[in-house]
Design a protein around this motif. Structure first.
Motif, mmCIF file in Angstrom:
data_model
loop_
_atom_site.group_PDB
_atom_site.id
_atom_site.type_symbol
_atom_site.label_atom_id
_atom_site.label_comp_id
_atom_site.label_asym_id
_atom_site.label_seq_id
_atom_site.Cartn_x
_atom_site.Cartn_y
_atom_site.Cartn_z
ATOM 1 N N GLU A 136 0.855 -1.194 0.000
ATOM 2 C CA GLU A 136 0.000 0.000 0.000
ATOM 3 C C GLU A 136 0.886 1.238 0.000
ATOM 4 O O GLU A 136 1.793 1.364 0.812
ATOM 5 C CB GLU A 136 -0.908 -0.029 1.241
ATOM 6 N N SER A 148 -22.885 5.175 2.129
ATOM 7 C CA SER A 148 -24.255 4.706 1.866
ATOM 8 C C SER A 148 -24.414 3.232 2.165
ATOM 9 O O SER A 148 -25.422 2.810 2.714
ATOM 10 C CB SER A 148 -24.641 4.930 0.405
ATOM 11 N N GLY A 149 -23.429 2.436 1.774
ATOM 12 C CA GLY A 149 -23.518 1.023 2.097
ATOM 13 C C GLY A 149 -23.181 0.110 0.947
ATOM 14 O O GLY A 149 -22.664 0.542 -0.080
ATOM 15 N N VAL A 201 3.969 0.740 -5.599
ATOM 16 C CA VAL A 201 4.425 -0.102 -6.705
ATOM 17 C C VAL A 201 4.571 0.792 -7.926
ATOM 18 O O VAL A 201 3.597 1.368 -8.422
ATOM 19 C CB VAL A 201 3.433 -1.255 -6.971
ATOM 20 N N SER A 213 -20.252 -0.569 -5.580
ATOM 21 C CA SER A 213 -18.800 -0.581 -5.621
ATOM 22 C C SER A 213 -18.201 -1.391 -4.471
ATOM 23 O O SER A 213 -17.311 -2.218 -4.682
ATOM 24 C CB SER A 213 -18.289 0.856 -5.582
ATOM 25 N N LEU A 214 -18.696 -1.152 -3.272
ATOM 26 C CA LEU A 214 -18.191 -1.945 -2.146
ATOM 27 C C LEU A 214 -18.430 -3.426 -2.430
ATOM 28 O O LEU A 214 -17.590 -4.283 -2.156
ATOM 29 C CB LEU A 214 -18.883 -1.540 -0.843
ATOM 30 N N GLU A 217 -12.204 -0.828 -8.111
ATOM 31 C CA GLU A 217 -12.422 0.283 -9.041
ATOM 32 C C GLU A 217 -11.412 0.310 -10.185
ATOM 33 O O GLU A 217 -11.645 0.936 -11.215
ATOM 34 C CB GLU A 217 -12.400 1.608 -8.251
ATOM 35 N N ASN A 222 -10.220 4.736 -0.766
ATOM 36 C CA ASN A 222 -11.540 5.363 -0.807
ATOM 37 C C ASN A 222 -12.599 4.486 -0.147
ATOM 38 O O ASN A 222 -13.676 4.964 0.204
ATOM 39 C CB ASN A 222 -11.959 5.623 -2.254
ATOM 40 N N SER A 223 -12.281 3.205 -0.019
ATOM 41 C CA SER A 223 -13.265 2.290 0.585
ATOM 42 C C SER A 223 -13.659 2.781 1.973
ATOM 43 O O SER A 223 -14.807 2.644 2.385
ATOM 44 C CB SER A 223 -12.675 0.888 0.691
HETATM 45 C C1 LIG Z 1 -16.867 9.758 -0.497
HETATM 46 C C2 LIG Z 1 -17.158 8.442 -1.119
HETATM 47 C C3 LIG Z 1 -18.270 7.730 -0.721
HETATM 48 C C4 LIG Z 1 -18.556 6.491 -1.308
HETATM 49 N N1 LIG Z 1 -19.639 5.769 -0.880
HETATM 50 C C5 LIG Z 1 -19.854 4.531 -1.395
HETATM 51 C C6 LIG Z 1 -20.889 3.707 -0.885
HETATM 52 O O1 LIG Z 1 -21.580 4.070 0.054
HETATM 53 N N2 LIG Z 1 -21.068 2.488 -1.433
HETATM 54 C C7 LIG Z 1 -20.290 2.008 -2.458
HETATM 55 O O2 LIG Z 1 -20.500 0.879 -2.908
HETATM 56 N N3 LIG Z 1 -19.287 2.763 -2.939
HETATM 57 C C8 LIG Z 1 -19.044 4.001 -2.429
HETATM 58 N N4 LIG Z 1 -18.011 4.746 -2.908
HETATM 59 C C9 LIG Z 1 -17.121 4.146 -3.896
HETATM 60 C C10 LIG Z 1 -16.205 3.137 -3.216
HETATM 61 O O3 LIG Z 1 -15.866 3.557 -1.939
HETATM 62 C C11 LIG Z 1 -14.906 2.916 -3.966
HETATM 63 O O4 LIG Z 1 -15.131 2.877 -5.310
HETATM 64 C C12 LIG Z 1 -14.296 1.579 -3.602
HETATM 65 O O5 LIG Z 1 -14.221 1.465 -2.235
HETATM 66 C C13 LIG Z 1 -12.937 1.392 -4.238
HETATM 67 O O6 LIG Z 1 -12.254 0.348 -3.574
HETATM 68 P P1 LIG Z 1 -10.862 -0.176 -4.118
HETATM 69 O O7 LIG Z 1 -10.385 -1.195 -3.156
HETATM 70 O O8 LIG Z 1 -10.986 -0.552 -5.539
HETATM 71 O O9 LIG Z 1 -9.949 1.124 -4.062
HETATM 72 P P2 LIG Z 1 -9.523 2.007 -2.827
HETATM 73 O O10 LIG Z 1 -10.366 1.745 -1.646
HETATM 74 O O11 LIG Z 1 -9.442 3.405 -3.285
HETATM 75 O O12 LIG Z 1 -8.082 1.439 -2.497
HETATM 76 C C14 LIG Z 1 -7.024 1.523 -3.424
HETATM 77 C C15 LIG Z 1 -5.729 1.583 -2.638
HETATM 78 O O13 LIG Z 1 -4.639 1.357 -3.523
HETATM 79 C C16 LIG Z 1 -3.580 2.190 -3.141
HETATM 80 N N5 LIG Z 1 -2.702 2.362 -4.298
HETATM 81 C C17 LIG Z 1 -2.968 3.016 -5.444
HETATM 82 N N6 LIG Z 1 -1.915 2.946 -6.275
HETATM 83 C C18 LIG Z 1 -0.958 2.223 -5.645
HETATM 84 C C19 LIG Z 1 0.356 1.817 -5.991
HETATM 85 N N7 LIG Z 1 0.906 2.137 -7.153
HETATM 86 N N8 LIG Z 1 1.062 1.088 -5.105
HETATM 87 C C20 LIG Z 1 0.540 0.743 -3.902
HETATM 88 N N9 LIG Z 1 -0.699 1.127 -3.527
HETATM 89 C C21 LIG Z 1 -1.444 1.840 -4.386
HETATM 90 C C22 LIG Z 1 -4.251 3.468 -2.705
HETATM 91 O O14 LIG Z 1 -3.423 4.230 -1.880
HETATM 92 C C23 LIG Z 1 -5.489 2.938 -2.008
HETATM 93 O O15 LIG Z 1 -5.279 2.780 -0.631
HETATM 94 C C24 LIG Z 1 -17.719 5.985 -2.338
HETATM 95 C C25 LIG Z 1 -16.588 6.709 -2.740
HETATM 96 C C26 LIG Z 1 -16.298 7.919 -2.135
HETATM 97 C C27 LIG Z 1 -15.081 8.658 -2.576
#
Ligand SMILES: Cc1cc2nc3c(=O)[nH]c(=O)nc-3n(C[C@H](O)[C@H](O)[C@H](O)COP(=O)(O)OP(=O)(O)OC[C@H]3O[C@@H](n4cnc5c(N)ncnc54)[C@H](O)[C@@H]3O)c2cc1C
Length: 938
Positions: A436, A450-451, A567, A905-906, A890, A444-445
């Protein structure tokens, strides 16, 4: 009653009036000239009275209609009341049922513990005890990590044995009576908390004169205790403390049919024997010369540092003051845990570490092996613990920027998708390194509020929901406007119920269901509010629970977490040994180039040793914060602020492409209509989300002219489009009324609107949640009625140098028009059908308080990304899977098409994160086998 009488009286009066008018007409012709004019006037007056009466009758009709509506609502309310009491009764019954089931589960767990203890040789039981105690001393909420923060405290047999062992060693329990000085009889400060060395010395003294002095006493005690632990019902007199160790009988494994257990048993035969124990004990005795730190003083029971702040506070930072308030309390150690933790002496730690190191040496020599599914049984977790090949390497820190150079699976990105992948890969036998780039896990998770969606979950079953997988699929496809990958959507919906169960298995109770925009049923799960009525930060809590589990695995040496490690590149390494590259033997398929942070800041990165992995999971999230990616793929949005954290740079896309992957739909970016403009920093690039629930509770949207311009409850894209069209002073927006011009191509850059609420709306939304936005974040300003509102709008217009002055009368008209529609329940000029509250008081009382905030559309989510198979494996340009490379969350595309449904998304992170983790573990196993085979062939 009064209305009916009024109506009857009116009807009678109207009849007599009509006859009077009829009668007076011929009369008027009869009367002489001089009176004719007077009669005419009298008739006209009568006629005008008749008109007035007709109007009055209309009012009466309106009142009658309203009464009917009220009656209907009363009936509906009564029905709802009845239904809710039925539901309460059902809930109570279910609670009882759950209680019984939990009791049964406890019983089974206990039986399993007994069976396991019986099946294990004594050395291992002792080893368990040591290691368990160690783990406890490092990470207080050990039980919490897999059983949930408010769950039971890991009352395993092993703990009891650990406690027994310590007791036997002569170390007093936590609140033991203070020993007295032999001469003075006073409690001595020195003796208040006897050190381990002293305790050991005391037990050594007790043993003095024993003929079998060749064996250090502590080892004999261990041996005795070992027997006690494995034969709890043996005759106590036959094995008195200090006596000779009883003859050990190795019982047959009771669960020999279990793969995990047979693995465990074979590993056990290689565990340290008594000789090793003796050597270690001797070393310990030597070390007694050196005073050892008191484990309680060093605070071993500290809960793990929260890695992200909760609730909406999480939206912009991982570290806000609210965190402390919202963060669930670290669980108080139970009496037993306290005992274990307080008395775990450095001696035991030392011994345990040495045992771990010895095991690590041996397993490194023989190749490492991990048991399969051990979750969530603490017994199996303990068995895995005993087999762990790199406990010693894990050390006390659960995450660091130190890279362990080899892994089966490298998971890149520590959001929800990365955490789910890590857990699943580890469960499937892989040694995982989670990388990480931020100092803290969460992404962003952790911001989600909302849920998470799911069909056939526990909550839906309880609610007897009529929802189905197919309806969920249809809703998702409809929202995606023809661009979804149907196979992926099918997988998403099919696995949705178990994904919710998976999250709940870590202790997050997703009890509350909401029906969000675009969904045909209530299927978005979140936690119930706190007893004080505060909403819980669902994304944060889910991440915290999974992270806690992964951190425990890291403490046990089963996972390595590298934070502050970015990375920067991925490439294929020489996986197979050949005559020419024999040196590459034992290396992974992929070389993961990691830059670690220099000092505290993640902004400065330095090159580090590459990590070699057999399989890779990309879980790096989206690119909402990347100006360059938005410029390239959705230039019309590049200047918009975003709700995402600055880490959302889309680096995973480049990493995936470098391994032959393929991207799609990168121009599909979801804009959320309402990000809060911070009055102290209106130009900020990262904004807090103003949740839809505010509008759902009755908030109004006004433009800089003081007019409403949209149904506040319309879908996100409609509200966004309307803000761009009607809440901008930018002249470029003139074209927006041309239907041939896509709204995003002519988007004004200055669009901003006012979100207005009254106390009734705040009550509906939840006053404590509202106070976070108003009092903590100060996004809302309290104003006095329509006059105050007009003044506020004028202030902002002035600040933004708009030559617009809004009269109070205009704001008043706007609100009155809304009230009329709300009162009469008819669709207003913007086709709004539902009016959660009215704003009568705001126009009736000049000083009635209103609360106003500035909002504007923000980039929220990127639908496009790396193309993946239904198993989460990366696809190349020919739609063929790429060996060993997976993507989830995402960073991938296909599930949401052109537009994402809230809550999907979650869910996607959990479903595809788990699949990717399983696939990566399988790929790594295959790679290892291939490697071995190639090596044998050489
Ligand atoms: C304010 C807000 C509210 C939301 N509410 C909801 C909701 O209620 N319900 C829902 O379903 N979705 C919601 N979403 C969308 C959802 O939260 C995200 O789309 C989802 O959690 C993305 O998860 P992820 O694991 O793909 O990415 P992330 O949770 O963003 O995690 C990606 C991680 O990868 C790391 N990373 C990136 N590049 C590198 C690299 N090169 N090397 C090492 N680490 C790296 C980042 O630092 C980050 O920690 C919301 C989004 C936001 C912004």
């Amino acid at each position: 009653m009064a209305v009916r009488q009024l109506r009857e009286a009116f009807e009678g009066f109207e009849t007599s009036l009509s006859s009077l008018v009829a009668a007076s007409r011929p009369l008027a012709t009869d009367v002489d000239e001089s009176n004719q004019e007077a009669v005419k006037m009298a008739v006209e007056e009568l006629l005008s009275k008749q008109t007035e009466l007709t109007q009055a009758a209309r009012h009466v009709d309106a009142i009658t209609a309203m009464r009917t509506r009220i009656e209907k609502r009363k009936t509906r309310l009564a029905e709802l009341k009845q239904r809710s009491s039925r539901l309460v009764a059902e809930l109570q019954a279910s609670a009882l049922q759950i209680e019984t089931l939990m009791d049964q589960a406890d019983k089974k767990l206990e039986d399993a513990n007994h069976a396991m203890s019986a099946a294990l040789p004594p050395e291992q039981v002792v080893d368990y005890a040591y290691r368990l105690a160690m783990a406890r001393s490092i990470n207080a909420p050990f039980g919490w990590n897999y059983a949930g923060r408010h769950e039971r405290p890991f009352p395993t047999e092993l703990q009891l044995k650990a406690g027994k062992l310590v007791e036997f060693a002569g170390v007093p329990p936590v609140k033991a009576t203070k020993p007295k000085d032999q001469d003075t009889g006073k409690t001595t400060a020195k003796d208040e908390e006897p050190s381990v060395s002293k305790a050991a010395a005391r037990t050594a003294e007790q043993a003095a004169g024993d003929d079998e002095g060749a064996l250090p006493l502590t080892v004999r005690q261990v041996a005795f205790l070992t027997h006690e632990c494995t034969h709890p019902h043996a005759d106590a007199h036959a094995h008195a403390p200090g006596g000779p160790p009883s003859k050990r009988v190795k019982p047959e494994p009771a669960l020999s049919d279990s793969d995990a257990l047979s693995d465990a048993s074979s590993a056990v035969t290689q565990l340290p024997n008594e000789d090793l124990l003796r050597r270690l004990a001797e070393e310990v005795e030597q070390e007694e010369e050196t005073p050892m730190p008191n484990p309680t003083a060093s605070g071993p029971a500290k809960a793990p540092e929260p890695t992200a702040a909760p609730l909406e506070a999480m939206q912009n930072t991982h570290d806000t003051g609210v965190k402390q308030e919202e963060e669930p309390n670290a669980e108080e150690p139970t009496e037993h845990v306290e005992l274990v933790m307080t008395v775990v002496p450095p001696m035991i730690r030392h011994l345990g570490t040495r045992l771990g190191a010895a095991a690590a040496e041996r397993t490194a020599a023989t190749g490492w092996r991990l048991a399969g599914a051990m979750y969530p049984s603490p017994v199996l977790l303990a068995s895995l613990l005993a087999m762990s090949s790199f406990t010693a390497a894990a050390g006390a820190a659960s995450s660091s920027s130190t890279i362990v150079p080899q892994a089966h699976v490298a998971v890149i990105g520590g959001g929800l998708a990365g955490l789910a992948a890590t857990i699943e890969a580890q469960r499937n036998g892989a040694r995982v390194t989670l990388v990480e780039k931020e100092a803290r896990i969460g992404g962003n998770s952790a911001k989600a509020t909302s849920g998470m969606n799911g069909v056939h979950s526990r909550a839906q079953r309880l609610a007897e929901s009529q929802d189905s997988v197919q309806t969920f699929v249809n809703d998702t496809l409809r929202a995606g406007r023809g661009l979804c990958n149907e196979a992926l959507v099918d997988v998403l919906a099919q696995h949705s119920g178990e994904a919710v169960d998976f999250v709940e298995s870590f202790g997050v109770q997703l009890d509350v269901l909401s029906q969000l925009g675009g969904h045909s049923f209530a299927r978005t799960h979140r936690e119930a509010n706190t007893p004080e009525g505060r909403p819980k930060p669902v994304g944060f809590d889910i991440v915290a629970a999974l992270r806690g589990h992964v951190e425990t695995l890291a403490q046990l040496g089963l996972v390595h977490i590298a934070t502050s490690s970015r990375v920067a590149g991925l490439s294929r390494a020489h996986a197979m040994p050949t005559e020419s590259n024999g040196a590459a033997m034992g290396r992974g398929q992929f070389q993961v180039n990691i830059e670690t942070a220099v000092g505290e800041s993640t902004a400065r990165m330095a090159q580090a040793t590459p990590l070699l992995a057999d399989a890779v999971v990309l879980a790096t999230g989206g690119y909402s914060s990347s100006a360059s990616k938005l410029h390239e793929h959705a230039p019309w949005l590049e200047d918009l602020a975003t709700t995402n954290g600055p880490w959302a740079q889309g680096e995973g896309l480049d990493l995936g492409l470098s391994l032959g992957g393929m991207t799609e739909h990168l121009d599909k970016v979801q804009v959320h209509p309402t990000g809060f403009v911070d009055p102290t920093n209106p130009a900020a690039r990262t904004l807090f989300l103003a949740p839809e629930a505010l509008r759902g509770a009755g908030a109004l949207l006004l433009n800089n002219m003081g007019h409403r311009f949209v149904d506040e409850l319309a879908p996100r894209d409609t509200v966004t489009g309307s803000i761009w069209r009607y809440a901008s002073y930018d002249t470029d927006s003139e074209n927006l009324d041309d239907p041939a011009t896509p709204v995003h191509e002519q988007r004004p850059t200055d669009a901003e609107a006012f979100l207005v609420m009254n106390k009734a709306a705040i009550k509906k939304f939840g006053p404590s949640a509202f106070s976070f936005y108003s009092k903590v974040k100060k996004f809302f300003t309290e104003v006095s009625g329509t006059t105050g509102l007009a003044e506020y709008i004028n202030g902002v217009n002035q600040e933004r140098q708009y030559p617009i002055h809004v009269e109070e009368r205009i704001v008043r008209d706007t609100i009155e028009a809304y009230n009329r529609a709300a009162e009469h329940d008819f669709a207003d000029a913007f086709e709004k059908q539902t009016f959660p509250v009215n704003y009568n008081m705001a126009v009736s009382f000049g000083d009635h308080p209103l609360f106003v905030a500035r909002i504007k559309p923000v980039v929220h989510y990127t639908m496009g990304g790396l193309r993946v198979s239904p198993e989460g494996q990366l696809l190349d340009t020919h739609n063929q899977t790429i060996d060993g490379v997976f993507a989830a969350g995402e960073v991938s595309s296909g599930v949401h098409g052109a537009n994402r449904l809230a809550g999907n998304s979650l869910l996607e992170c959990v479903v595809f994160g788990r699949l990717a983790g399983q696939g990566a573990a399988a790929a790594a196993t295959k790679a290892t086998a291939d490697l071995r085979h190639a090596h044998d062939e050489l």
